[in-house]
Design a protein around this motif. Sequence first.
Motif, PDB file in Angstrom:
ATOM      1  N   ALA A  72       0.894  -1.255  -0.052  1.00  0.00           N
ATOM      2  CA  ALA A  72       0.083   0.112  -0.105  1.00  0.00           C
ATOM      3  C   ALA A  72       0.900   1.319   0.153  1.00  0.00           C
ATOM      4  O   ALA A  72       1.783   1.308   0.827  1.00  0.00           O
ATOM      5  CB  ALA A  72      -1.107   0.065   1.237  1.00  0.00           C
ATOM      6  N   PHE A  73       0.521   2.093  -0.959  1.00  0.00           N
ATOM      7  CA  PHE A  73       1.333   3.439  -0.945  1.00  0.00           C
ATOM      8  C   PHE A  73       0.375   4.422  -0.496  1.00  0.00           C
ATOM      9  O   PHE A  73      -0.895   4.518  -0.847  1.00  0.00           O
ATOM     10  CB  PHE A  73       1.711   3.833  -2.277  1.00  0.00           C
ATOM     11  CG  PHE A  73       3.103   3.037  -2.943  1.00  0.00           C
ATOM     12  CD1 PHE A  73       4.214   3.250  -2.488  1.00  0.00           C
ATOM     13  CD2 PHE A  73       2.908   1.917  -3.815  1.00  0.00           C
ATOM     14  CE1 PHE A  73       5.332   2.783  -2.852  1.00  0.00           C
ATOM     15  CE2 PHE A  73       4.004   1.600  -3.908  1.00  0.00           C
ATOM     16  CZ  PHE A  73       5.206   1.617  -3.644  1.00  0.00           C
ATOM     17  N   VAL A  74       0.816   5.551   0.291  1.00  0.00           N
ATOM     18  CA  VAL A  74       0.112   6.527   0.829  1.00  0.00           C
ATOM     19  C   VAL A  74       0.658   7.778  -0.007  1.00  0.00           C
ATOM     20  O   VAL A  74       1.719   8.245   0.267  1.00  0.00           O
ATOM     21  CB  VAL A  74      -0.104   6.548   2.256  1.00  0.00           C
ATOM     22  CG1 VAL A  74      -0.663   8.119   2.604  1.00  0.00           C
ATOM     23  CG2 VAL A  74      -0.686   5.255   2.948  1.00  0.00           C
ATOM     24  N   SER A  75      -0.465   8.612  -0.552  1.00  0.00           N
ATOM     25  CA  SER A  75       0.030   9.634  -1.171  1.00  0.00           C
ATOM     26  C   SER A  75      -1.178  10.575  -1.425  1.00  0.00           C
ATOM     27  O   SER A  75      -2.098  10.161  -2.306  1.00  0.00           O
ATOM     28  CB  SER A  75       1.007   9.711  -2.626  1.00  0.00           C
ATOM     29  OG  SER A  75       1.108  10.977  -3.409  1.00  0.00           O
ATOM     30  N   ASN A  76      -1.116  11.815  -1.154  1.00  0.00           N
ATOM     31  CA  ASN A  76      -2.324  12.650  -1.325  1.00  0.00           C
ATOM     32  C   ASN A  76      -2.743  13.108  -2.618  1.00  0.00           C
ATOM     33  O   ASN A  76      -3.900  13.044  -2.978  1.00  0.00           O
ATOM     34  CB  ASN A  76      -2.436  13.903  -0.464  1.00  0.00           C
ATOM     35  CG  ASN A  76      -1.180  14.792  -0.664  1.00  0.00           C
ATOM     36  OD1 ASN A  76      -0.098  14.291  -1.181  1.00  0.00           O
ATOM     37  ND2 ASN A  76      -1.258  15.970  -0.285  1.00  0.00           N
ATOM     38  N   VAL A  77      -1.528  13.092  -3.505  1.00  0.00           N
ATOM     39  CA  VAL A  77      -1.862  13.256  -5.087  1.00  0.00           C
ATOM     40  C   VAL A  77      -1.158  11.994  -5.583  1.00  0.00           C
ATOM     41  O   VAL A  77      -0.529  11.110  -5.027  1.00  0.00           O
ATOM     42  CB  VAL A  77      -1.047  14.545  -5.452  1.00  0.00           C
ATOM     43  CG1 VAL A  77      -1.825  15.895  -5.051  1.00  0.00           C
ATOM     44  CG2 VAL A  77       0.353  14.550  -4.803  1.00  0.00           C
ATOM     45  N   VAL A  78      -1.798  11.769  -6.824  1.00  0.00           N
ATOM     46  CA  VAL A  78      -1.741  10.636  -7.531  1.00  0.00           C
ATOM     47  C   VAL A  78      -1.275  10.821  -9.136  1.00  0.00           C
ATOM     48  O   VAL A  78      -2.189  11.592  -9.745  1.00  0.00           O
ATOM     49  CB  VAL A  78      -2.944   9.572  -7.353  1.00  0.00           C
ATOM     50  CG1 VAL A  78      -2.731   8.406  -8.256  1.00  0.00           C
ATOM     51  CG2 VAL A  78      -3.521   9.215  -5.933  1.00  0.00           C
ATOM     52  N   TYR A  79      -0.149  10.265  -9.400  1.00  0.00           N
ATOM     53  CA  TYR A  79       0.358  10.356 -10.894  1.00  0.00           C
ATOM     54  C   TYR A  79      -0.588   9.263 -11.571  1.00  0.00           C
ATOM     55  O   TYR A  79      -0.598   8.178 -11.078  1.00  0.00           O
ATOM     56  CB  TYR A  79       1.661  10.057 -10.825  1.00  0.00           C
ATOM     57  CG  TYR A  79       2.302  10.368 -12.288  1.00  0.00           C
ATOM     58  CD1 TYR A  79       3.080  11.716 -12.500  1.00  0.00           C
ATOM     59  CD2 TYR A  79       2.652   9.559 -12.995  1.00  0.00           C
ATOM     60  CE1 TYR A  79       3.503  11.738 -13.785  1.00  0.00           C
ATOM     61  CE2 TYR A  79       2.963   9.575 -14.111  1.00  0.00           C
ATOM     62  CZ  TYR A  79       3.716  10.783 -14.571  1.00  0.00           C
ATOM     63  OH  TYR A  79       4.253  10.993 -15.878  1.00  0.00           O
ATOM     64  N   ILE A 116      -3.965  18.113   6.782  1.00  0.00           N
ATOM     65  CA  ILE A 116      -4.758  17.500   7.996  1.00  0.00           C
ATOM     66  C   ILE A 116      -5.991  16.799   7.524  1.00  0.00           C
ATOM     67  O   ILE A 116      -6.175  15.673   7.908  1.00  0.00           O
ATOM     68  CB  ILE A 116      -5.016  18.506   8.960  1.00  0.00           C
ATOM     69  CG1 ILE A 116      -3.668  19.238   9.557  1.00  0.00           C
ATOM     70  CG2 ILE A 116      -5.832  18.146   9.971  1.00  0.00           C
ATOM     71  CD1 ILE A 116      -3.931  20.504  10.273  1.00  0.00           C
ATOM     72  N   GLU A 117      -6.589  17.437   6.644  1.00  0.00           N
ATOM     73  CA  GLU A 117      -7.805  16.643   6.274  1.00  0.00           C
ATOM     74  C   GLU A 117      -7.621  15.475   5.418  1.00  0.00           C
ATOM     75  O   GLU A 117      -8.521  14.570   5.958  1.00  0.00           O
ATOM     76  CB  GLU A 117      -8.706  17.849   5.277  1.00  0.00           C
ATOM     77  CG  GLU A 117     -10.290  17.480   5.094  1.00  0.00           C
ATOM     78  CD  GLU A 117     -10.402  16.962   3.572  1.00  0.00           C
ATOM     79  OE1 GLU A 117     -11.391  16.283   3.477  1.00  0.00           O
ATOM     80  OE2 GLU A 117      -9.440  17.100   2.875  1.00  0.00           O
ATOM     81  N   PHE A 118      -6.686  15.407   4.660  1.00  0.00           N
ATOM     82  CA  PHE A 118      -6.355  13.958   4.250  1.00  0.00           C
ATOM     83  C   PHE A 118      -6.028  12.969   5.027  1.00  0.00           C
ATOM     84  O   PHE A 118      -6.378  11.924   5.272  1.00  0.00           O
ATOM     85  CB  PHE A 118      -5.210  14.309   3.223  1.00  0.00           C
ATOM     86  CG  PHE A 118      -4.764  13.002   2.357  1.00  0.00           C
ATOM     87  CD1 PHE A 118      -5.754  12.210   1.411  1.00  0.00           C
ATOM     88  CD2 PHE A 118      -3.468  12.410   2.696  1.00  0.00           C
ATOM     89  CE1 PHE A 118      -5.354  11.230   0.976  1.00  0.00           C
ATOM     90  CE2 PHE A 118      -3.157  11.223   2.227  1.00  0.00           C
ATOM     91  CZ  PHE A 118      -3.960  10.399   1.379  1.00  0.00           C
ATOM     92  N   ALA A 119      -5.231  13.282   6.138  1.00  0.00           N
ATOM     93  CA  ALA A 119      -4.727  12.332   7.144  1.00  0.00           C
ATOM     94  C   ALA A 119      -6.012  11.898   7.905  1.00  0.00           C
ATOM     95  O   ALA A 119      -5.942  10.529   8.026  1.00  0.00           O
ATOM     96  CB  ALA A 119      -3.830  13.120   8.136  1.00  0.00           C
ATOM     97  N   PRO A 163       3.436  15.560   2.667  1.00  0.00           N
ATOM     98  CA  PRO A 163       3.324  16.180   3.941  1.00  0.00           C
ATOM     99  C   PRO A 163       3.450  15.025   5.138  1.00  0.00           C
ATOM    100  O   PRO A 163       3.764  13.881   4.790  1.00  0.00           O
ATOM    101  CB  PRO A 163       2.093  16.794   3.764  1.00  0.00           C
ATOM    102  CG  PRO A 163       1.039  15.924   2.899  1.00  0.00           C
ATOM    103  CD  PRO A 163       2.113  15.445   1.913  1.00  0.00           C
ATOM    104  N   TYR A 164       3.376  15.536   6.234  1.00  0.00           N
ATOM    105  CA  TYR A 164       3.667  14.852   7.191  1.00  0.00           C
ATOM    106  C   TYR A 164       2.386  14.207   8.021  1.00  0.00           C
ATOM    107  O   TYR A 164       2.681  13.128   8.800  1.00  0.00           O
ATOM    108  CB  TYR A 164       4.605  15.517   8.669  1.00  0.00           C
ATOM    109  CG  TYR A 164       5.978  16.286   7.889  1.00  0.00           C
ATOM    110  CD1 TYR A 164       6.889  15.548   7.497  1.00  0.00           C
ATOM    111  CD2 TYR A 164       5.826  17.623   7.571  1.00  0.00           C
ATOM    112  CE1 TYR A 164       8.122  15.878   6.954  1.00  0.00           C
ATOM    113  CE2 TYR A 164       6.925  17.967   7.092  1.00  0.00           C
ATOM    114  CZ  TYR A 164       7.952  17.234   6.852  1.00  0.00           C
ATOM    115  OH  TYR A 164       9.316  18.021   6.149  1.00  0.00           O
ATOM    116  N   PHE A 165       1.596  14.900   8.059  1.00  0.00           N
ATOM    117  CA  PHE A 165       0.328  14.557   8.903  1.00  0.00           C
ATOM    118  C   PHE A 165      -0.076  13.069   8.218  1.00  0.00           C
ATOM    119  O   PHE A 165      -0.801  12.323   9.026  1.00  0.00           O
ATOM    120  CB  PHE A 165      -0.936  15.338   8.652  1.00  0.00           C
ATOM    121  CG  PHE A 165      -0.570  16.742   9.471  1.00  0.00           C
ATOM    122  CD1 PHE A 165      -0.739  16.871  10.856  1.00  0.00           C
ATOM    123  CD2 PHE A 165      -0.148  18.011   8.602  1.00  0.00           C
ATOM    124  CE1 PHE A 165      -0.209  18.135  11.412  1.00  0.00           C
ATOM    125  CE2 PHE A 165       0.283  18.935   9.342  1.00  0.00           C
ATOM    126  CZ  PHE A 165       0.052  19.263  10.628  1.00  0.00           C
TER     127      PHE A 165
END
Length: 375
Positions: free
Chosen positions: A4-11, A78-81, A104-106
Motif C-alpha cells: 500500500a502506498f500513501v500519497s495525497n496526490v496521484v500520478y 490534515i484533512e487528508f490524514a 506532507p507529514y500528517f
Amino acid sequence: MNIAFVSNVVYPFVTGGAEKRIYEIGTRLAERGHTVTVYGRHFWDGPAEMEHDGLQLRAVADERDIYADDRRSITEAIEFAVRLYRPLAAHLDEHDLVDASVFPYFPVLAAAAATWRTDVPLVTTWHEVWREYWWEYLGALGPGGMAIERAAAAVPQHPVAVSSVTADRLAGLGPERSAVDVVHNGVDATRINSIEPVSEGFDALFVGRLVEAKHVDRLLRAVAQLDCEPTVGIVGDGPERDRLEALAASLGVADSVTFPGFLEEYDDVLAQLRAADVFVTASTREGFGITLVEAMAAGCTVVATDHPNSAAAEVVDGAGFLVEPDTDSLADGVDRALAGQQPETPPQARARTFDWEQITDEAESVYERVCGRQD
C-alpha cells in the motif's frame, strides 16, 4: 507482496516527483506480480476504487487544491490524514506493508496510527528534510513545522531516503543513520530519448518551481556577466516569476531570456531538455533533483550548485560541472559548458545508473527485507 502506498496526490492525474516515483515503482512491482494499492485523493475520473496501469487506486478523500497562496496547504494535509486513517485501518489486513510518502507529514502520522500494534510494517519515503528551513518557509510558525517533522521522524518506521544528503539530514532528527535506506529516484532514459526535440531550443535551460530557494535570480545575474549572449529558457512558474522577469529586464537580458511558464505536458518539458545544450540550476536545497537526471538523460551538460543541503553533487557525480553558490562561479560554469567543455563522465551514462528498473530492484529488496522475506 501486497503493498500500500500513501500519497495525497496521484500520478499521472497530478504531476510531481513524489507521486511519479510511486507510479514508476508501483507499476513495475505490479508487472512483477505484486499487488499495489495507492491511497490518495480522488483526482481521477471514474469510481473511487479502480484499476489504472496495474495499480489499484483507492480514493479516501475528494479532490482538493494542495496549495494555498503558493504554499502547501496545511489544512489539506490534515484533512487528508483524517480521511486516510479509517479506510487504511479497515483494509490493513490486505497489505504486507504500507509505504507513506513524506511530505506532507500528517498522513504519515495517520499511517503510523493505523499500523500501530499490528504486524504490518510502515515504510516512509523521505524526499526532503527541512529542519531549519521551516523558519524561512513559515516564519513565526516555523517551530510548528519543525515539531511536526520531528514527530513524523519519531514514529515507528522503516525510513527510506531518496539521497544520502536527505538520509543524513533525517538522522539529525533522531533515526540512526544506519537504519535509513537510500533508494534514489529514477528516470526512463529510453522514453526521454524517444522524444522529438523542439525545433528551436534554448542554449541554456532551467526547469523548476520559481521559488526563492531555486535562486533563479543568480542564474539571471550570471547570464548578464557572460560575453556571449546565449538564449535562456526559464521553464516553470511560482511566486518569484514577476520579480524574476523584472530582474531580467533591469539586467538587460530580457531579449535573450524567455519565461515559457509551467508546461502541462511532461513530454513538452522533455522536448525542451532534448533541444537544450546546457541545463543550469543554482538551487541550494534539493532532496534529490530529478530534473538533473532528466537533463543528463537528454544529453545536456549540467551546471549545478554544490551545497550541503543539496544532493546535486551526489546525483551529478562527475557528469557535469559543480560550482560554488555564488554568481561568479555559476557564470564561469555556464561559460565553460556553453563553450563545449565536457565533464569527466558522459551525462547519459550517468543517467542510466538511475534507470527505474534498477531503482525498483532496490525498493523491492527493501520491502522484502522489511517483510522478513529476504534471506
